[in-house]
Design a protein around this motif. Structure first.
Motif, PDB file in Angstrom:
ATOM      1  N   HIS A  45       0.815  -1.222   0.000  1.00 27.13           N
ATOM      2  CA  HIS A  45       0.000   0.000   0.000  1.00 27.13           C
ATOM      3  C   HIS A  45       0.853   1.279   0.000  1.00 27.13           C
ATOM      4  CE1 HIS A  45       0.705  -0.402   4.348  1.00 27.13           C
ATOM      5  NE2 HIS A  45       0.515   0.902   4.406  1.00 27.13           N
ATOM      6  N   ARG A  46       2.140   1.160   0.337  1.00 21.31           N
ATOM      7  CA  ARG A  46       3.019   2.327   0.327  1.00 21.31           C
ATOM      8  C   ARG A  46       3.855   2.444  -0.945  1.00 21.31           C
ATOM      9  NH1 ARG A  46       5.158   1.137   6.190  1.00 21.31           N
ATOM     10  NH2 ARG A  46       6.806   0.177   4.953  1.00 21.31           N
ATOM     11  N   LEU A  47       3.831   1.446  -1.805  1.00 23.33           N
ATOM     12  CA  LEU A  47       4.642   1.481  -3.018  1.00 23.33           C
ATOM     13  C   LEU A  47       4.187   2.611  -3.938  1.00 23.33           C
ATOM     14  CD1 LEU A  47       5.054  -2.289  -3.957  1.00 23.33           C
ATOM     15  CD2 LEU A  47       6.766  -0.751  -2.948  1.00 23.33           C
ATOM     16  N   GLU A  48       5.164   3.307  -4.498  1.00 18.23           N
ATOM     17  CA  GLU A  48       4.909   4.371  -5.462  1.00 18.23           C
ATOM     18  C   GLU A  48       5.806   4.129  -6.666  1.00 18.23           C
ATOM     19  OE1 GLU A  48       3.589   7.973  -2.530  1.00 18.23           O
ATOM     20  OE2 GLU A  48       5.725   7.689  -2.843  1.00 18.23           O
ATOM     21  N   ALA A  49       5.307   4.520  -7.840  1.00 18.05           N
ATOM     22  CA  ALA A  49       6.007   4.194  -9.082  1.00 18.05           C
ATOM     23  C   ALA A  49       6.305   5.427  -9.917  1.00 18.05           C
ATOM     24  CB  ALA A  49       5.149   3.233  -9.906  1.00 18.05           C
ATOM     25  N   LYS A  50       7.332   5.276 -10.750  1.00 15.63           N
ATOM     26  CA  LYS A  50       7.672   6.237 -11.791  1.00 15.63           C
ATOM     27  C   LYS A  50       8.030   5.405 -13.019  1.00 15.63           C
ATOM     28  CE  LYS A  50       9.125   9.610  -8.436  1.00 15.63           C
ATOM     29  NZ  LYS A  50      10.201  10.400  -7.856  1.00 15.63           N
ATOM     30  N   ILE A  51       7.513   5.793 -14.182  1.00 20.93           N
ATOM     31  CA  ILE A  51       7.674   5.002 -15.406  1.00 20.93           C
ATOM     32  C   ILE A  51       8.479   5.786 -16.430  1.00 20.93           C
ATOM     33  CG2 ILE A  51       6.471   3.823 -17.281  1.00 20.93           C
ATOM     34  CD1 ILE A  51       3.988   3.734 -15.496  1.00 20.93           C
ATOM     35  N   PHE A  52       9.428   5.102 -17.098  1.00 22.58           N
ATOM     36  CA  PHE A  52      10.282   5.742 -18.099  1.00 22.58           C
ATOM     37  C   PHE A  52      10.449   4.841 -19.313  1.00 22.58           C
ATOM     38  CE2 PHE A  52      11.326   7.377 -13.981  1.00 22.58           C
ATOM     39  CZ  PHE A  52      11.373   8.739 -14.201  1.00 22.58           C
ATOM     40  N   GLY A  53      10.666   5.463 -20.477  1.00 21.19           N
ATOM     41  CA  GLY A  53      10.970   4.729 -21.708  1.00 21.19           C
ATOM     42  C   GLY A  53       9.808   4.728 -22.673  1.00 21.19           C
ATOM     43  N   GLY A  54       9.688   3.642 -23.417  1.00 17.35           N
ATOM     44  CA  GLY A  54       8.574   3.493 -24.344  1.00 17.35           C
ATOM     45  C   GLY A  54       8.667   4.368 -25.577  1.00 17.35           C
ATOM     46  N   ALA A  55       9.881   4.707 -26.009  1.00 21.46           N
ATOM     47  CA  ALA A  55      10.045   5.549 -27.201  1.00 21.46           C
ATOM     48  C   ALA A  55       9.775   4.733 -28.465  1.00 21.46           C
ATOM     49  CB  ALA A  55      11.459   6.128 -27.251  1.00 21.46           C
ATOM     50  N   LYS A  56       9.431   5.427 -29.522  1.00 22.84           N
ATOM     51  CA  LYS A  56       9.280   4.793 -30.832  1.00 22.84           C
ATOM     52  C   LYS A  56      10.606   5.008 -31.556  1.00 22.84           C
ATOM     53  CE  LYS A  56       6.411   4.304 -34.836  1.00 22.84           C
ATOM     54  NZ  LYS A  56       5.147   4.601 -35.486  1.00 22.84           N
ATOM     55  N   MET A  57      11.434   3.994 -31.513  1.00 25.74           N
ATOM     56  CA  MET A  57      12.797   4.122 -32.013  1.00 25.74           C
ATOM     57  C   MET A  57      12.916   3.891 -33.518  1.00 25.74           C
ATOM     58  SD  MET A  57      14.222   5.049 -29.267  1.00 25.74           S
ATOM     59  CE  MET A  57      15.917   5.107 -29.783  1.00 25.74           C
ATOM     60  N   GLY A  95      10.718   4.218 -37.016  1.00 25.60           N
ATOM     61  CA  GLY A  95       9.488   4.761 -37.579  1.00 25.60           C
ATOM     62  C   GLY A  95       8.655   3.791 -38.386  1.00 25.60           C
ATOM     63  N   ASN A  96       9.264   2.775 -38.977  1.00 23.44           N
ATOM     64  CA  ASN A  96       8.521   1.881 -39.862  1.00 23.44           C
ATOM     65  C   ASN A  96       8.037   0.603 -39.179  1.00 23.44           C
ATOM     66  OD1 ASN A  96      11.063   0.892 -39.492  1.00 23.44           O
ATOM     67  ND2 ASN A  96      11.420   0.329 -41.627  1.00 23.44           N
ATOM     68  N   LEU A  97       8.277   0.461 -37.894  1.00 25.28           N
ATOM     69  CA  LEU A  97       7.865  -0.741 -37.175  1.00 25.28           C
ATOM     70  C   LEU A  97       6.696  -0.444 -36.243  1.00 25.28           C
ATOM     71  CD1 LEU A  97      11.357  -2.191 -36.178  1.00 25.28           C
ATOM     72  CD2 LEU A  97       9.923  -2.852 -38.097  1.00 25.28           C
ATOM     73  N   ARG A  98       6.082  -1.515 -35.766  1.00 27.63           N
ATOM     74  CA  ARG A  98       5.003  -1.399 -34.778  1.00 27.63           C
ATOM     75  C   ARG A  98       5.523  -0.633 -33.569  1.00 27.63           C
ATOM     76  NH1 ARG A  98       2.809  -5.096 -30.520  1.00 27.63           N
ATOM     77  NH2 ARG A  98       4.804  -6.149 -30.532  1.00 27.63           N
ATOM     78  N   ASN A  99       4.667   0.157 -32.948  1.00 28.72           N
ATOM     79  CA  ASN A  99       5.082   0.981 -31.813  1.00 28.72           C
ATOM     80  C   ASN A  99       5.091   0.154 -30.529  1.00 28.72           C
ATOM     81  OD1 ASN A  99       5.690   2.981 -30.020  1.00 28.72           O
ATOM     82  ND2 ASN A  99       4.158   4.414 -30.751  1.00 28.72           N
ATOM     83  N   ILE A 100       6.173  -0.602 -30.346  1.00 27.86           N
ATOM     84  CA  ILE A 100       6.333  -1.462 -29.169  1.00 27.86           C
ATOM     85  C   ILE A 100       6.418  -0.618 -27.900  1.00 27.86           C
ATOM     86  CG2 ILE A 100       7.887  -3.109 -28.039  1.00 27.86           C
ATOM     87  CD1 ILE A 100       8.629  -4.027 -30.907  1.00 27.86           C
ATOM     88  N   GLY A 101       7.053   0.552 -28.014  1.00 32.80           N
ATOM     89  CA  GLY A 101       7.200   1.429 -26.849  1.00 32.80           C
ATOM     90  C   GLY A 101       5.859   1.831 -26.249  1.00 32.80           C
ATOM     91  N   ALA A 102       4.903   2.185 -27.107  1.00 30.70           N
ATOM     92  CA  ALA A 102       3.565   2.567 -26.627  1.00 30.70           C
ATOM     93  C   ALA A 102       2.874   1.380 -25.956  1.00 30.70           C
ATOM     94  CB  ALA A 102       2.727   3.107 -27.776  1.00 30.70           C
ATOM     95  N   SER A 103       3.043   0.182 -26.527  1.00 33.98           N
ATOM     96  CA  SER A 103       2.460  -1.026 -25.926  1.00 33.98           C
ATOM     97  C   SER A 103       3.077  -1.296 -24.560  1.00 33.98           C
ATOM     98  CB  SER A 103       2.703  -2.246 -26.824  1.00 33.98           C
ATOM     99  OG  SER A 103       2.113  -2.075 -28.070  1.00 33.98           O
ATOM    100  N   ASN A 104       4.389  -1.122 -24.446  1.00 35.87           N
ATOM    101  CA  ASN A 104       5.067  -1.316 -23.163  1.00 35.87           C
ATOM    102  C   ASN A 104       4.574  -0.329 -22.114  1.00 35.87           C
ATOM    103  OD1 ASN A 104       6.675  -3.475 -23.943  1.00 35.87           O
ATOM    104  ND2 ASN A 104       8.390  -2.179 -24.554  1.00 35.87           N
ATOM    105  N   THR A 119      10.665   9.936 -29.432  1.00 40.09           N
ATOM    106  CA  THR A 119      11.544   9.177 -30.329  1.00 40.09           C
ATOM    107  C   THR A 119      12.990   9.139 -29.839  1.00 40.09           C
ATOM    108  OG1 THR A 119      11.892  11.170 -31.652  1.00 40.09           O
ATOM    109  CG2 THR A 119      10.132   9.661 -32.376  1.00 40.09           C
ATOM    110  N   SER A 120      13.237   9.587 -28.630  1.00 40.33           N
ATOM    111  CA  SER A 120      14.604   9.626 -28.101  1.00 40.33           C
ATOM    112  C   SER A 120      14.819   8.580 -27.018  1.00 40.33           C
ATOM    113  CB  SER A 120      14.895  10.995 -27.481  1.00 40.33           C
ATOM    114  OG  SER A 120      14.818  11.989 -28.456  1.00 40.33           O
TER     115      SER A 120
END
Length: 177
Positions: free
Chosen positions: A86-98, A100-109, A132-133
């Motif tokens: 109940h005390r855990l807190e999160a911060k999320i990073f990443g998920g870039a679209k590296m 351009g011509n592939l499926r956006n795995i970063g958004a899914s992640n 994209t970075s």
């Protein structure tokens, strides 16, 4: 006066690290992968994972490179080190679209990470996902402090981190350099 040397610990793809040592800094570099930084400020313990895909199939589904397993292992490891769910807190990073011509795995992640935290009842205090970075992350697990740099080509630049609107949000959780 006592000075402690900082210990930089690299969290590689498909791995997670937990620490309650105030001198430890967890670090990773992300593209389309996601790193979730979880911490319990009262117990002064935290951890970071680095997953490549949301979920696996078949016999490979138990692999830590998948978010479902990486998240479970991180949470269970924190609970073993005296954190309370109940005390855990999160911060999320990443998920870039590296690429351009592939499926956006970063958004899914990123979507997976948000849904997982919501389903587990863990508050997400801040995030920096998409774009994209690539990102270089440094996380102080005993305090929840995170620093982020974006990597564009060969140049690293300070990147903004978007706070997520939640009750009791601390304004000084994230320091950029």
């Amino acid at each position: 006066m006592t000075t402690t040397a900082e210990k930089l610990v690299n969290v590689i793809q498909g791995d997670y690290v937990i620490s309650n040592d105030p001198s430890t800094i967890l670090t990773t570099v992300l593209g389309s992968c996601i790193a979730v930084c979880l911490f319990d400020a009262t117990a002064k313990v935290g951890g970071m994972n680095h997953f490549l895909l949301p979920e696996g199939e078949g016999s490979d589904a138990g692999n830590v490179r998948y978010g479902a397993n990486a998240m479970e292992l991180l949470i269970n490891g924190l609970l073993k080190k005296s954190a309370e769910r109940h005390r855990l807190e999160a911060k999320i990073f990443g998920g870039a679209k590296m690429m351009g011509n592939l499926r956006n795995i970063g958004a899914s992640n990123a979507a997976f990470a948000h849904q997982f935290l919501k389903d587990e009842g863990i508050r997400c205090l801040a995030e920096s996902t998409g774009g994209t970075s690539a990102r270089r992350i440094r996380f102080w697990p005993t305090t929840g402090l995170v620093r982020q740099l974006t990597v564009q080509g060969q140049i690293e630049q300070v990147a903004p981190v978007k706070p997520v609107a939640v009750p009791r949000q601390k304004q000084d959780d994230i320091v950029l350099f």
